[in-house]
Scaffold this active site. Structure first.
Site, PDB file in Angstrom:
ATOM      1  CD  GLU A  21       7.623  -3.205 -14.343  1.00 28.73           C
ATOM      2  OE1 GLU A  21       6.595  -3.608 -14.576  1.00 28.73           O
ATOM      3  OE2 GLU A  21       8.440  -3.070 -15.501  1.00 28.73           O
ATOM      4  CG  HIS A  22       6.845  -5.471  -9.070  1.00 33.49           C
ATOM      5  ND1 HIS A  22       6.170  -6.674  -8.882  1.00 33.49           N
ATOM      6  CD2 HIS A  22       7.895  -5.889 -10.071  1.00 33.49           C
ATOM      7  CE1 HIS A  22       6.902  -7.865  -9.425  1.00 33.49           C
ATOM      8  NE2 HIS A  22       7.983  -6.955 -10.084  1.00 33.49           N
ATOM      9  CG  ASP A  24       0.159  -4.326 -12.229  1.00 39.86           C
ATOM     10  OD1 ASP A  24       0.761  -4.742 -11.246  1.00 39.86           O
ATOM     11  OD2 ASP A  24      -0.282  -5.093 -13.285  1.00 39.86           O
ATOM     12  N   GLY A 109       8.597 -16.942 -21.240  1.00 40.51           N
ATOM     13  CA  GLY A 109       9.492 -16.362 -20.105  1.00 40.51           C
ATOM     14  C   GLY A 109      10.537 -15.272 -20.362  1.00 40.51           C
ATOM     15  CG  LEU A 112       9.421  -9.031 -23.653  1.00 39.91           C
ATOM     16  CD1 LEU A 112      10.046  -9.185 -25.337  1.00 39.91           C
ATOM     17  CD2 LEU A 112       9.341  -7.564 -23.178  1.00 39.91           C
ATOM     18  CB  SER A 113       2.858  -9.887 -21.458  1.00 38.16           C
ATOM     19  OG  SER A 113       3.308  -9.363 -20.207  1.00 38.16           O
ATOM     20  CB  SER A 114       4.657 -15.251 -23.993  1.00 38.43           C
ATOM     21  OG  SER A 114       4.938 -15.815 -22.764  1.00 38.43           O
ATOM     22  CB  SER A 115       1.019 -16.039 -19.915  1.00 34.65           C
ATOM     23  OG  SER A 115       1.391 -14.869 -19.102  1.00 34.65           O
ATOM     24  CG  ASP A 159       1.609  -8.417 -17.767  1.00 32.62           C
ATOM     25  OD1 ASP A 159       1.962  -7.135 -17.480  1.00 32.62           O
ATOM     26  OD2 ASP A 159       2.131  -9.236 -17.271  1.00 32.62           O
TER      27      ASP A 159
HETATM   28  C1  GLA Z   1       3.893  -9.100 -14.068  1.00 34.10           C
HETATM   29  C2  GLA Z   1       2.470  -9.075 -13.779  1.00 34.10           C
HETATM   30  C3  GLA Z   1       1.720  -7.595 -14.065  1.00 34.10           C
HETATM   31  C4  GLA Z   1       2.707  -6.602 -13.121  1.00 34.10           C
HETATM   32  C5  GLA Z   1       4.302  -6.831 -13.347  1.00 34.10           C
HETATM   33  C6  GLA Z   1       5.102  -6.016 -12.568  1.00 34.10           C
HETATM   34  O1  GLA Z   1       4.193  -8.903 -15.528  1.00 34.10           O
HETATM   35  O2  GLA Z   1       1.757  -9.950 -14.655  1.00 34.10           O
HETATM   36  O3  GLA Z   1       0.685  -7.604 -13.425  1.00 34.10           O
HETATM   37  O4  GLA Z   1       2.544  -6.587 -11.653  1.00 34.10           O
HETATM   38  O5  GLA Z   1       4.558  -8.106 -13.582  1.00 34.10           O
HETATM   39  O6  GLA Z   1       5.002  -4.558 -12.963  1.00 34.10           O
END
Ligand code: GLA
Length: 374
Positions: A21-22, A24, A109, A112-115, A159
């Site tokens: 996490e954090h 990439d 929000g 889980l990366s809806s965008s 994502d």
């Molecule tokens: C969001 C960003 C990703 C990543 C995560 C944290 O989801 O879109 O690129 O940086 O936060 O790991």
């Protein structure tokens, strides 16, 4: 809505990040997996110069002009589709007029990366309806460009990559520096992944996210005065210890998290391959602690949710997933105990936070799917 009224059904996935996490945007490796929660687009050509957008759960209809794709940046619902279409078009691809009905099962929000699911499915649907083949890696890169240049979030590639390239029952071990990837089968033995949303109302996520990114860039610049690296992920924890004296305060903490999280990803991938769920669980817990103490992106809601999960005897590990500041946790839980685990966590969370968390019924699915309807 009648499926038979449309020509194709195109989906792109939401994702859960198992670990990494954090890192990439610091050139590290990550281990996300695509979810069966996804954005579905029903699409058909309409012979006009417009992309007509509609949603199954919103009373909104917006038409975007293919020749003016750069003018929808401030349109609440149209900005992600318009930005994605613009990047696809600017990369030299054909964009034709079409009707798109969006149906999103990725909660907004939620972390889980809806965008990403919306961006990726938009590009895949545009390519499909125009009769073009697409490369899911290029789709991910252009979707992320839309997020950066159109929507103002300076995100990494994780994502969009997972949303486009995911594979059923596999995690993607993705090297964000080279984009090399390896699919790692998710074989959890007697254990299951359980995803819970802390339901904290979202605010300021984007500015805090961009702030963390800037701090890691500052750390990199300082470290580059004493060591030859191109990104923070180039440092092992031992190499970091030798040069970390040039950093201090929060900037030191952020860099330490990145370096150690990269090491945890290496260990987690190895643990998953040999089926060592205990070690995987410990790494999830260590990742959460580091995101709480060093990276400071959790908050009381995510901490309460992760700690409640961690304290249940059938849970081997739990951590926040995604950008943080709200959103979801992922926990590794003995499959036979999942129901009692959920009740236990819900109860503890509600007692401390005052409102309910929510669990999602989802599985590890594919990235983009295309189905011909007519
Ligand atoms: C969001 C960003 C990703 C990543 C995560 C944290 O989801 O879109 O690129 O940086 O936060 O790991």
């Amino acid at each position: 809505m009648m499926e038979k009224d449309y020509t194709y059904k195109v989906t792109a996935a939401g994702r859960v990040n198992l670990i990494g996490e954090h890192v990439d945007y610091c050139g590290g490796k990550v281990m996300p997996a695509a979810l069966t929660l996804c954005n579905t687009i029903y699409v058909r050509p309409n012979g006009t110069n417009f992309i007509n957008l509609a949603w199954t759960d919103l009373p909104v209809k917006i038409s975007i002009d293919i020749d003016k794709l750069d003018s929808y940046q401030n349109e609440k619902y149209a900005n992600y589709p318009a930005g994605s279409a613009l990047m696809w078009k600017n990369a030299g691809h054909k964009v034709i007029g079409c009707d798109m009905l969006h149906d999103c099962s990725v909660p907004f929000g939620s972390g889980l990366s809806s965008s990403a699911a919306i961006e990726v499915s938009t590009i895949a649907a545009l390519a499909t309806v125009a009769g073009e083949a697409f490369d899911p890696v290029e789709v991910a890169i252009l979707a992320r460009k839309a997020e950066h240049e159109y929507c103002g979030v300076n995100c990494g590639i994780m994502d969009q990559y997972a949303s486009a390239n995911g594979k059923k029952n596999h995690a993607i071990l993705l090297d964000c520096k080279t984009l090399e990837r390896e699919f790692v089968p998710i074989k959890l033995g007697d254990y299951s992944l359980v995803i819970a949303n802390c339901k904290k109302p979202h605010n300021l996520v984007e500015s805090k996210y961009n702030e963390r990114r800037a701090e890691t860039e500052e750390a990199l610049k300082k470290l580059q005065t004493v060591t030859e690296i191109s990104c923070l992920a180039d440092l092992t924890p031992d190499a970091f210890a030798e040069v970390a004296h040039v950093l201090s305060g929060k900037v030191y903490d952020r860099a330490k998290h990145v370096v150690e999280e990269c090491e945890r990803v290496r260990q987690a991938a190895a643990a998953m391959k040999r089926g060592d769920m205990r070690v995987l669980g410990m790494l999830l817990n260590a990742s959460h602690a580091s995101l709480r103490d060093l990276y400071e992106v959790t908050g009381v809601e995510l901490d309460t949710l992760a700690e409640a999960a961690q304290s249940h005897p059938a849970c081997l590990g739990s951590r926040m997933t995604g950008a943080g500041f709200g959103g979801c946790t992922v926990s590794l839980v003995k499959s036979s105990e999942v129901e009692s685990f959920k009740l236990y966590v819900l109860d503890r969370y509600r007692k401390k936070i005052g409102y309910n968390a929510e669990f999602y019924d989802t599985a590890i699915g594919d990235g983009i799917t295309v189905t011909k309807l007519n």
